[in-house]
Design a protein around this motif. Structure first.
Motif, short mmCIF file in Angstrom:
data_model
loop_
_atom_site.label_atom_id
_atom_site.label_comp_id
_atom_site.label_asym_id
_atom_site.label_seq_id
_atom_site.Cartn_x
_atom_site.Cartn_y
_atom_site.Cartn_z
N GLY A 171 0.77 -1.24 0.00
CA GLY A 171 0.00 0.00 0.00
C GLY A 171 0.79 1.28 0.00
N ALA A 172 2.13 1.20 0.12
CA ALA A 172 2.93 2.43 0.17
C ALA A 172 2.79 3.22 -1.13
N GLN A 173 2.62 4.53 -0.98
CA GLN A 173 2.60 5.45 -2.11
C GLN A 173 3.87 6.30 -2.16
N ILE A 174 4.54 6.39 -1.03
CA ILE A 174 5.79 7.12 -0.88
C ILE A 174 6.80 6.18 -0.25
N LEU A 175 8.02 6.20 -0.75
CA LEU A 175 9.12 5.46 -0.13
C LEU A 175 10.12 6.48 0.41
N THR A 176 10.51 6.32 1.67
CA THR A 176 11.50 7.23 2.24
C THR A 176 12.84 6.52 2.32
N VAL A 177 13.88 7.25 1.90
CA VAL A 177 15.25 6.71 1.88
C VAL A 177 16.19 7.72 2.54
N PRO A 178 16.05 7.98 3.83
CA PRO A 178 17.01 8.84 4.51
C PRO A 178 18.38 8.18 4.47
N ALA A 179 19.44 8.99 4.30
CA ALA A 179 20.74 8.38 4.02
C ALA A 179 21.90 9.19 4.57
N ALA A 180 23.01 8.45 4.76
CA ALA A 180 24.33 9.03 4.95
C ALA A 180 25.23 8.32 3.95
N PHE A 181 24.97 8.56 2.67
CA PHE A 181 25.57 7.79 1.58
C PHE A 181 27.03 8.17 1.40
N SER A 182 27.87 7.17 1.19
CA SER A 182 29.28 7.40 0.89
C SER A 182 29.41 8.33 -0.32
N HIS A 183 30.38 9.26 -0.27
CA HIS A 183 30.54 10.17 -1.41
C HIS A 183 31.00 9.42 -2.65
N VAL A 184 31.68 8.28 -2.48
CA VAL A 184 32.14 7.50 -3.64
C VAL A 184 30.98 6.77 -4.30
N THR A 185 30.25 5.97 -3.53
CA THR A 185 29.12 5.23 -4.11
C THR A 185 27.97 6.17 -4.44
N GLY A 186 27.86 7.27 -3.71
CA GLY A 186 26.81 8.23 -4.01
C GLY A 186 26.96 8.84 -5.38
N ALA A 187 28.19 9.23 -5.71
CA ALA A 187 28.43 9.83 -7.03
C ALA A 187 28.10 8.85 -8.15
N ALA A 188 28.33 7.56 -7.89
CA ALA A 188 28.12 6.56 -8.92
C ALA A 188 26.67 6.07 -9.00
N TRP A 190 23.70 6.88 -6.42
CA TRP A 190 22.60 7.44 -5.63
C TRP A 190 21.37 7.78 -6.48
N GLU A 191 21.52 8.67 -7.43
CA GLU A 191 20.37 9.09 -8.23
C GLU A 191 19.76 7.92 -9.01
N THR A 192 20.62 7.09 -9.58
CA THR A 192 20.12 5.96 -10.36
C THR A 192 19.28 5.02 -9.52
N LEU A 193 19.74 4.72 -8.31
CA LEU A 193 19.00 3.83 -7.43
C LEU A 193 17.66 4.44 -7.02
N LEU A 194 17.66 5.71 -6.66
CA LEU A 194 16.41 6.36 -6.26
C LEU A 194 15.40 6.38 -7.40
N ARG A 195 15.86 6.69 -8.58
CA ARG A 195 14.95 6.73 -9.73
C ARG A 195 14.43 5.33 -10.06
N ALA A 196 15.29 4.33 -9.93
CA ALA A 196 14.86 2.95 -10.19
C ALA A 196 13.77 2.52 -9.22
N ARG A 197 13.96 2.83 -7.93
CA ARG A 197 12.96 2.44 -6.94
C ARG A 197 11.62 3.14 -7.22
N SER A 221 37.15 12.01 10.54
CA SER A 221 35.90 12.50 9.98
C SER A 221 35.45 11.63 8.81
N ARG A 222 34.19 11.72 8.50
CA ARG A 222 33.60 10.95 7.40
C ARG A 222 32.99 11.92 6.40
N ARG A 223 32.96 11.54 5.13
CA ARG A 223 32.42 12.38 4.08
C ARG A 223 31.20 11.71 3.45
N THR A 224 30.13 12.48 3.27
CA THR A 224 28.93 11.93 2.66
C THR A 224 28.52 12.72 1.42
#
Length: 276
Positions: A171-188, A190-197, A221-224
């Motif tokens: 029944g979900a109409q909205i999917l929430t994906v809060p994240a602390a995505f790695s800057h390396v995998t995010g650049a490759a 992030w957008e593609t995965l969100l659009r696919a879902r 420190s960590r980078r996102t």
């Protein structure tokens, strides 16, 4: 409904992060948002298990959760706390990575513990073993809200399409994906995965993210990646918050969910099949 993405660069000091999130929530309300979305581990982003053990609390003792709930009631706004790092009573001492939906009356409407743990070797210099410190959840959650039915996920969950399909079929109409995505995998990815879902479920995807280099009292420190996004059910990116911290508002039209699902009713076309 107008929603707000609250993009943060959380430190490892919960009280500091609460102050930042509270100010952002007030700004979101002033800009007309009825529902706001915070990123993953907004209370403490740390790579030090020792430090987490010192500053994190059990849910019933945590200070961030009731403070944000009280602010929601004061402002009359709904909120997704992307997640809090919380202690548990597990014998092995691992934490929970727990997302919350808070109503405009300050009530906890839903909780979700992250199911998939980020145990990866991005590079020799960047490795993660989330399961060392956090125990995985076991239950998928759909929350009833005025915005619509929300299927709750967190960060690395986005790589597991079966979870999102199950949420949409529940029944979900909205999917929430809060994240602390790695800057390396995010650049490759992030957008593609969100659009696919979004495309494969006909859901809106709302993904508030951590961004930048995170202050650390422990010297590491960590980078996102940043780029908080709202993606429409047909796959269009409605907003991309870039890499700066701040509040980004966008209007969400839930009728687009039914429109996308009428055009491509893939959620009704599952077939049983034999394994390879």
């Amino acid at each position: 409904m107008r929603v707000a993405l609250l993009q943060m660069t959380s430190s490892d000091i919960p009280s500091d992060n609460l102050a930042v999130a509270s100010a952002m929530l007030r700004q979101a309300k002033s800009e007309g948002a009825e529902f706001a979305f915070l990123p993953e581990v907004m209370n403490c982003l740390s790579t030090s298990r020792r430090h987490q053990q010192e500053v994190l609390q059990l849910e019933e003792d945590d200070e961030t959760l009731p403070a944000l709930a009280a602010l929601c009631a004061e402002l009359g706004i709904w909120l997704l706390i992307g997640s809090l790092g919380l202690k548990t009573n597990d014998p092995d001492g691992r934490f929970a990575n727990r997302s919350f939906v808070i109503s405009d009356a300050g009530e906890i409407v839903a909780r979700y513990d992250k199911i998939h743990m980020f145990d990866v070797d991005v590079s020799p210099e960047e490795t993660y073993r989330e399961s060392d410190g956090y125990r995985p959840g076991e239950t998928a959650v759909v929350a009833e809200t005025p915005l619509g039915k929300i299927g709750m996920t967190i960060c690395y969950d986005v790589r597991f399409g079966a979870l999102h399909r199950a949420l949409a079929q529940a029944g979900a109409q909205i999917l929430t994906v809060p994240a602390a995505f790695s800057h390396v995998t995010g650049a490759a990815h992030w957008e593609t995965l969100l659009r696919a879902r979004a495309i494969e479920t006909g859901c809106f995807v709302i993904a508030p993210a951590q961004t930048g280099t995170h202050p650390s009292s422990q010297g590491h420190s960590r980078r996102t990646h940043g780029h908080s996004m709202v993606v429409a059910p047909w796959g269009e990116v409605l907003v991309d918050a870039g890499v700066e911290t701040g509040v980004t508002v966008v209007d969400v039209d839930l009728s687009l969910v039914q429109k996308a699902r009428r055009q491509v009713p893939a959620l009704q076309h599952d077939r049983e099949f034999n394994g390879p």
